[in-house]
Enzyme design. Structure first.
Site, PDB file in Angstrom:
ATOM      1  N   GLY A   1      -6.726  -8.569   3.121  1.00 51.87           N
ATOM      2  CA  GLY A   1      -7.063  -8.363   1.712  1.00 51.87           C
ATOM      3  C   GLY A   1      -7.704  -7.006   1.516  1.00 51.87           C
ATOM      4  O   GLY A   1      -7.438  -6.070   2.279  1.00 51.87           O
ATOM      5  N   SER A   2      -8.574  -6.915   0.519  1.00 52.39           N
ATOM      6  CA  SER A   2      -9.154  -5.617   0.173  1.00 52.39           C
ATOM      7  C   SER A   2     -10.257  -5.234   1.162  1.00 52.39           C
ATOM      8  O   SER A   2     -10.830  -6.090   1.852  1.00 52.39           O
ATOM      9  CB  SER A   2      -9.749  -5.679  -1.228  1.00 52.39           C
TER      10      SER A   2
ATOM     11  N   GLY B   1     -13.258  -7.425   3.119  1.00 47.11           N
ATOM     12  CA  GLY B   1     -13.559  -7.285   4.541  1.00 47.11           C
ATOM     13  C   GLY B   1     -15.020  -6.957   4.788  1.00 47.11           C
ATOM     14  O   GLY B   1     -15.645  -7.481   5.709  1.00 47.11           O
TER      15      GLY B   1
ATOM     16  N   GLU C   1      -7.344  -7.124   8.351  1.00 49.12           N
ATOM     17  CA  GLU C   1      -6.233  -6.250   7.955  1.00 49.12           C
ATOM     18  C   GLU C   1      -6.461  -5.956   6.483  1.00 49.12           C
ATOM     19  O   GLU C   1      -6.177  -6.782   5.619  1.00 49.12           O
ATOM     20  CB  GLU C   1      -4.901  -6.950   8.225  1.00 49.12           C
TER      21      GLU C   1
ATOM     22  N   CYS D   1       0.364  -3.399   1.751  1.00 48.01           N
ATOM     23  CA  CYS D   1      -0.702  -2.639   2.417  1.00 48.01           C
ATOM     24  C   CYS D   1      -0.121  -1.358   2.971  1.00 48.01           C
ATOM     25  O   CYS D   1      -0.819  -0.366   3.124  1.00 48.01           O
ATOM     26  CB  CYS D   1      -1.275  -3.420   3.590  1.00 48.01           C
TER      27      CYS D   1
HETATM   28  C1  UN1 Z   1       1.108  -6.168   4.221  1.00 50.73           C
HETATM   29  O1  UN1 Z   1       1.413  -5.427   3.282  1.00 50.73           O
HETATM   30  O2  UN1 Z   1       0.012  -6.789   4.246  1.00 50.73           O
HETATM   31  O3  UN1 Z   1       5.180  -3.361   7.435  1.00 50.73           O
HETATM   32  C2  UN1 Z   1       2.001  -6.467   5.357  1.00 50.73           C
HETATM   33  C3  UN1 Z   1       5.397  -3.959   6.369  1.00 50.73           C
HETATM   34  C4  UN1 Z   1       5.533  -5.474   6.424  1.00 50.73           C
HETATM   35  C5  UN1 Z   1       4.201  -6.120   6.430  1.00 50.73           C
HETATM   36  C6  UN1 Z   1       3.257  -5.654   5.366  1.00 50.73           C
HETATM   37  N1  UN1 Z   1       6.267  -5.821   7.615  1.00 50.73           N
HETATM   38  O4  UN1 Z   1       5.520  -3.402   5.294  1.00 50.73           O
END
Ligand code: UN1
Length: 515
Positions: free
Chosen positions: A245-246, A250, A267, A301
């Site tokens: 998450g954000s 975290g 993450e 992310c």
């Molecule tokens: C995410 O955005 O939390 O590498 C995961 C990627 C994907 C996973 C993203 N396999 O864009």
């Protein structure tokens, strides 16, 4: 064209019910006046009300998962544990369409990306099954005669998994499939925005457990908001808390888990950049950038948020990326439409954040080259469809250093590779990065210790779309965790160092004499 009428909410609710029924999982009780609800960003409306868990039921879930851990799962041989994940993989293959349907309804992903996300789950199942026979420890030579020194790996206990809306199933599976073969049991708190995909995954795992004779309590799902997550964070029986998450989330989670000496795996945010060198193949740059920056409506992310381009090619790169973005214009809308490439933002917050970031970028001297507007506003009502934006920036100002979870690509220029790396690393986050170059020495410098400071560093591909075979995660404000492939499994186990004396004497290490 994707600008045709959006589907109606009642029809989407029916599609969601059908997908759940096809997975043969228990449908949630649609209790009127329930604390929660299933929603869809496609129309921005509620699909149906849904019960939430309270802290007492989280306690019950952890008790159940902890019981399954101590009474059965930790002592089940790892290859036998692998059979559960093998069966889950088979069910995921069978229900790939149904799960993708739910991902599209709840997260707004276009069909192809939703299917890709389910494929990512299938891939991690395969990896985890193999892993169930490869949880290797090492042996080392002992300095003492008649002694053997070795390490063995053991399950941790209950793993709490907190996941975000943008990868509602894949990130769960990275954690859960690996944790299960490692001998842990799992309590999952999915995003409040994606409860149905979570119930479907849980239901399929329960079917797999019944099929192979594994205890049902190896996995529990708990639905709800902050207080449900906090109950997991505070519970001492949760040996590892894995949260996606954000960065703000975290920062709240990590000290609380650390205070009870628990482990955490984070993450968090990314602010990913690609460096484009003068030698770069610009066709690759354009295709790689557009997918990474505008795909998933900028809500990964790993989304590409900054393009750092050599001054000799910056005008051409900007022009070609803008041209490609213009082709996206007619392909924004209903994610179920075959031709759509950009679905909705998950909610109003993303839209407000995007507007405010664009205003701040403008105040900093940035020029919006394309996009930024809202689409389908009249028919969408509470849904938020936006045109992905490209903004030419005179420098890396504060707004560029922040992660805005929306499709904005900032373009900046550089003169020397050192300058590019400095810009690249000059943000708080450290998830994913890329360089586009044909110059191998330059690529190697970017990959070296003095190069990009991220957990993922690519050459001639974009920042998003990683495979599960590698370890996934990043540095700095991204939280330092690693999930999915390589040796990430070690985060889900505890290591024991064992010294075995098979001689008749008791020599002490370091030559110490006593008695
Ligand atoms: C995410 O955005 O939390 O590498 C995961 C990627 C994907 C996973 C993203 N396999 O864009």
């Amino acid at each position: 064209m994707s600008t045709s009428a959006l589907p109606d909410t009642a029809a989407l609710a029916e599609r969601a019910r059908t997908a759940l029924d096809r997975c043969r999982v228990d449908r949630p009780r649609e209790t009127a006046g329930a604390a929660g609800a299933a929603r869809t960003p496609i129309t921005g409306q509620e699909l149906f009300p849904l019960d939430h868990d309270d802290t007492a039921s989280v306690d019950g879930a952890v008790t159940a998962a902890h019981g399954a851990f101590t009474s059965a799962w930790r002592d089940t041989p790892a290859p036998v544990r692998g059979q559960l994940v093998h069966r889950l993989g088979a069910l995921l293959r069978e229900h790939k369409d149904d799960l993708a349907e739910l991902v599209t309804i709840e997260a707004g992903k276009i069909r192809s990306e939703a299917l890709g996300e389910v494929q990512e789950m299938i891939d991690i199942c395969d990896l985890a099954v193999g892993l169930s026979r490869q949880l290797y420890g090492r042996t080392m030579p002992s300095e003492r005669p008649g002694h053997r020194l070795m390490e063995t790996w053991h399950p941790l206990g209950v793993v709490g998994v907190i996941t975000a809306f943008n990868f509602p199933v894949a990130v769960w599976s990275w954690n859960t499939c690996v944790a299960l073969v490692c001998g842990d049991t799992v309590v999952w708190k999915p995003s409040e925005l994606t409860p149905l995909t979570a119930l479907a995954c849980h239901g399929l795992l329960m079917r797999a457990a019944a099929d192979v004779g594994a205890p049902a309590d190896v996995h529990r799902v708990v639905l709800g908001g902050r207080e449900v997550g906090e109950a997991l964070v505070e519970d001492r029986r949760v040996a590892l808390l894995s949260a996606t998450g954000s960065t703000a989330m975290g920062r709240a989670v990590a000290p609380r888990v650390a205070a009870r000496m628990g482990r955490y795996l984070l993450e968090l945010g990314g602010n990913n950049a690609a460096v484009v060198a003068p030698s770069a193949d610009l066709d690759l740059v354009v295709r790689g950038s557009v997918f990474s920056a505008a795909g998933t409506a900028g809500q990964r992310c790993t989304t590409l948020r900054r393009l750092i381009v050599h001054e000799d090619v910056v005008e051409e790169v900007a022009r070609r990326v803008v041209d490609a973005y213009k082709q996206l214009r007619d392909r924004i809308g209903d994610p179920f439409e075959e031709s759509t490439l950009v679905g909705p933002l998950v909610g109003e917050r993303g839209y407000t954040a995007m507007r405010s970031a664009l205003e701040r970028a403008g105040a900093d001297g940035g020029e919006v080259l394309v996009g930024g507007g809202r689409r389908l506003a009249e028919e969408a009502g509470d849904a938020y469809y936006v045109e992905p934006a490209v903004v030419r920036m005179p420098g890396q100002t504060e707004v560029v250093r922040e992660e805005t979870f929306a499709p904005i690509l900032y373009v900046m220029s550089y003169r020397t590779l050192e300058e590019a790396v400095e810009l690249h690393n000059g943000v708080p986050q450290g998830l994913s990065s890329a360089i586009f170059t044909q110059d191998q020495a330059e690529a190697e410098r970017f990959l070296s210790a003095a190069g990009a400071d991220c957990g993922i560093v690519n050459v001639n591909i974009g920042t998003s779309g990683a495979e599960i075979g590698g370890a996934f995660g990043g540095e700095k404000d991204t939280g330092g965790g690693r999930e999915s492939g390589s040796d990430s499994w070690k985060a889900y186990m505890r290591r024991a160092t064992n010294t075995v004396n098979y001689g008749g004497e008791l020599p002490l290490a370091q030559g110490v004499r006593f008695l």
